[in-house]
Design an enzyme around this catalytic site. Structure first.
Site, PDB file in Angstrom:
ATOM      1  N   ARG A 121       0.839  -1.187   0.000  1.00 28.65           N
ATOM      2  CA  ARG A 121       0.000   0.000   0.000  1.00 28.65           C
ATOM      3  C   ARG A 121       0.871   1.232   0.000  1.00 28.65           C
ATOM      4  NH1 ARG A 121      -4.643   0.774   4.430  1.00 28.65           N
ATOM      5  NH2 ARG A 121      -2.840   1.263   5.690  1.00 28.65           N
ATOM      6  N   THR A 135      -1.045   7.542  -0.774  1.00 25.70           N
ATOM      7  CA  THR A 135      -2.353   7.439  -1.452  1.00 25.70           C
ATOM      8  C   THR A 135      -3.194   6.312  -0.857  1.00 25.70           C
ATOM      9  OG1 THR A 135      -1.547   5.844  -3.067  1.00 25.70           O
ATOM     10  CG2 THR A 135      -1.296   8.182  -3.631  1.00 25.70           C
ATOM     11  N   ASP A 141       0.006  -3.262  12.351  1.00 23.61           N
ATOM     12  CA  ASP A 141       0.501  -3.632  11.027  1.00 23.61           C
ATOM     13  C   ASP A 141       0.781  -5.136  11.001  1.00 23.61           C
ATOM     14  OD1 ASP A 141       2.431  -4.190   8.856  1.00 23.61           O
ATOM     15  OD2 ASP A 141       2.280  -2.021   8.529  1.00 23.61           O
ATOM     16  N   ASP A 200       4.335  -6.292   9.726  1.00 23.92           N
ATOM     17  CA  ASP A 200       5.395  -5.994  10.695  1.00 23.92           C
ATOM     18  C   ASP A 200       5.316  -6.926  11.901  1.00 23.92           C
ATOM     19  OD1 ASP A 200       6.504  -4.032   9.168  1.00 23.92           O
ATOM     20  OD2 ASP A 200       5.526  -2.361  10.207  1.00 23.92           O
TER      21      ASP A 200
HETATM   22  C1  PRP Z   1      -1.336  -4.615   4.468  1.00 21.50           C
HETATM   23  C2  PRP Z   1      -2.221  -5.844   4.557  1.00 21.50           C
HETATM   24  C3  PRP Z   1      -3.025  -5.760   3.305  1.00 21.50           C
HETATM   25  C4  PRP Z   1      -3.203  -4.279   3.142  1.00 21.50           C
HETATM   26  C5  PRP Z   1      -4.577  -3.906   3.582  1.00 21.50           C
HETATM   27  O1  PRP Z   1      -0.266  -4.827   3.623  1.00 21.50           O
HETATM   28  O2  PRP Z   1      -1.507  -7.034   4.680  1.00 21.50           O
HETATM   29  O3  PRP Z   1      -2.401  -6.339   2.179  1.00 21.50           O
HETATM   30  O4  PRP Z   1      -2.233  -3.631   3.954  1.00 21.50           O
HETATM   31  O5  PRP Z   1      -4.824  -2.590   3.341  1.00 21.50           O
HETATM   32  P1  PRP Z   1      -5.887  -2.096   2.267  1.00 21.50           P
HETATM   33  O6  PRP Z   1      -7.118  -2.919   2.473  1.00 21.50           O
HETATM   34  O7  PRP Z   1      -6.091  -0.660   2.646  1.00 21.50           O
HETATM   35  O8  PRP Z   1      -5.309  -2.255   0.909  1.00 21.50           O
HETATM   36  P2  PRP Z   1       0.902  -3.741   3.426  1.00 21.50           P
HETATM   37  O9  PRP Z   1       0.592  -2.840   2.297  1.00 21.50           O
HETATM   38  O10 PRP Z   1       1.189  -3.113   4.750  1.00 21.50           O
HETATM   39  O11 PRP Z   1       2.101  -4.646   2.937  1.00 21.50           O
HETATM   40  P3  PRP Z   1       2.892  -5.775   3.717  1.00 21.50           P
HETATM   41  O12 PRP Z   1       1.955  -6.936   3.945  1.00 21.50           O
HETATM   42  O13 PRP Z   1       3.979  -6.110   2.766  1.00 21.50           O
HETATM   43  O14 PRP Z   1       3.400  -5.207   5.016  1.00 21.50           O
HETATM   44  N1  URA Z   2      -2.603  -3.038   6.991  1.00 16.90           N
HETATM   45  C1  URA Z   2      -2.337  -3.551   8.207  1.00 16.90           C
HETATM   46  O1  URA Z   2      -1.418  -4.349   8.379  1.00 16.90           O
HETATM   47  N2  URA Z   2      -3.098  -3.143   9.238  1.00 16.90           N
HETATM   48  C2  URA Z   2      -4.108  -2.282   9.079  1.00 16.90           C
HETATM   49  O2  URA Z   2      -4.783  -1.964  10.069  1.00 16.90           O
HETATM   50  C3  URA Z   2      -4.370  -1.770   7.809  1.00 16.90           C
HETATM   51  C4  URA Z   2      -3.594  -2.156   6.768  1.00 16.90           C
END
Ligand code: PRP
Ligand code: URA
Length: 241
Positions: free
Chosen positions: A136, A140, A232, A235
């Site tokens: 994400r 944005t 997160d 993380d």
């Molecule tokens: C997180 C999560 C989803 C997304 C959800 O991933 O695992 O994929 O955010 O958010 P959304 O519904 O608003 O799109 P992130 O982008 O943090 O990537 P990561 O899993 O690599 O940490």
């Molecule tokens: N991605 C995450 O990991 N946690 C949230 O709450 C939203 C997006």
């Protein structure tokens, strides 16, 4: 206050649901409309409480996410079809049931979706695994694609797109779109925690997809994080940040 907000948003989803025909729900039913299912089994809810706890260690967090994903499979696969077979027990022949050769694919959205895969494969070990890489954009909040590798016969499979967090819904909607572009038809989305905003977005863009979640939370904060959520997910799974 949160409770009221939750009720209003839940009502919005229920209103949405009431405008569609629940009888036609389910993946694979051409033109049918999917369902939003909150799986409230006590074991799942207990483990979800531990996962939300900010003091839960990375090791425990990982194990709990896999366990919850495994428990969710029980409900997610409820509509799989069975065929009658004959088996021989030590006491003689009997009729029994076998899954009717359904092919399945689990498609985690990287990174956090990876945390659910082993828990699911423990129960459906023959499922193939595709991967979709999305992150994400922090400004944005829109998803950015960086990887996509799906099983070649994806069009023949029941597909479970998995990602613990359904926040704005941008990542899930984009992942489903990628699966569809490669021919995927019978798609379900499995998340641990969903925000009403995410459910609405996925429903709007992919109305036929079933959405399974263990919790429908209150709302998103200004940074697009689910409140109360669990923070997160990537993380916390991988010990980054
Ligand atoms: C997180 C999560 C989803 C997304 C959800 O991933 O695992 O994929 O955010 O958010 P959304 O519904 O608003 O799109 P992130 O982008 O943090 O990537 P990561 O899993 O690599 O940490
Ligand atoms: N991605 C995450 O990991 N946690 C949230 O709450 C939203 C997006």
């Amino acid at each position: 206050f949160l409770e009221d907000r939750y009720r209003v948003r839940l009502q919005k989803i229920q209103d949405y649901e009431s405008r569609v025909s629940p009888g036609a729900a389910g993946p694979g039913k051409a033109g049918g409309l999917g369902r939003v299912l909150v799986i409230d089994h006590p074991l799942i809810q207990h483990k979800l409480g531990l996962v939300r706890d900010k003091n839960t260690s990375v090791k425990d967090f990982r194990e709990l996410v896999q366990e919850i994903a495994g428990l969710m499979v029980y409900e997610v696969t409820r509509s799989l079809s069975l065929e009658e077979i004959e088996v021989h027990t030590p006491l003689g022949p009997t009729k029994a049931f076998s899954l009717s050769g359904k092919k399945m694919a689990v498609v985690p959205v990287l990174r956090a979706g990876l945390g659910m895969v082993e828990g699911i494969l423990r129960l459906i070990p023959n499922a193939k695994v595709g991967h979709i890489g999305l992150y994400r954009d922090p400004h944005t909040l829109e998803p950015v694609e960086y990887y996509c590798k799906l099983p070649g016969d994806i069009e023949d499979r029941d597909i479970y797109v998995v990602d613990p967090m359904l926040a704005t819904g941008g990542s899930a909607a984009a992942a489903i779109e990628l699966v569809k572009r490669q021919g995927g038809k019978r798609i379900s989305l499995v998340s641990l925690i969903a925000a009403p905003e995410g459910v609405e977005r996925v429903r709007g863009q992919h109305p036929e997809v079933d959405i399974f979640t263990a919790a429908l939370d209150s709302h998103l904060n200004d940074h697009g994080y689910i409140v109360p959520g669990l923070g997160d997910a990537g993380d916390r799974l991988f010990g980054t940040k």
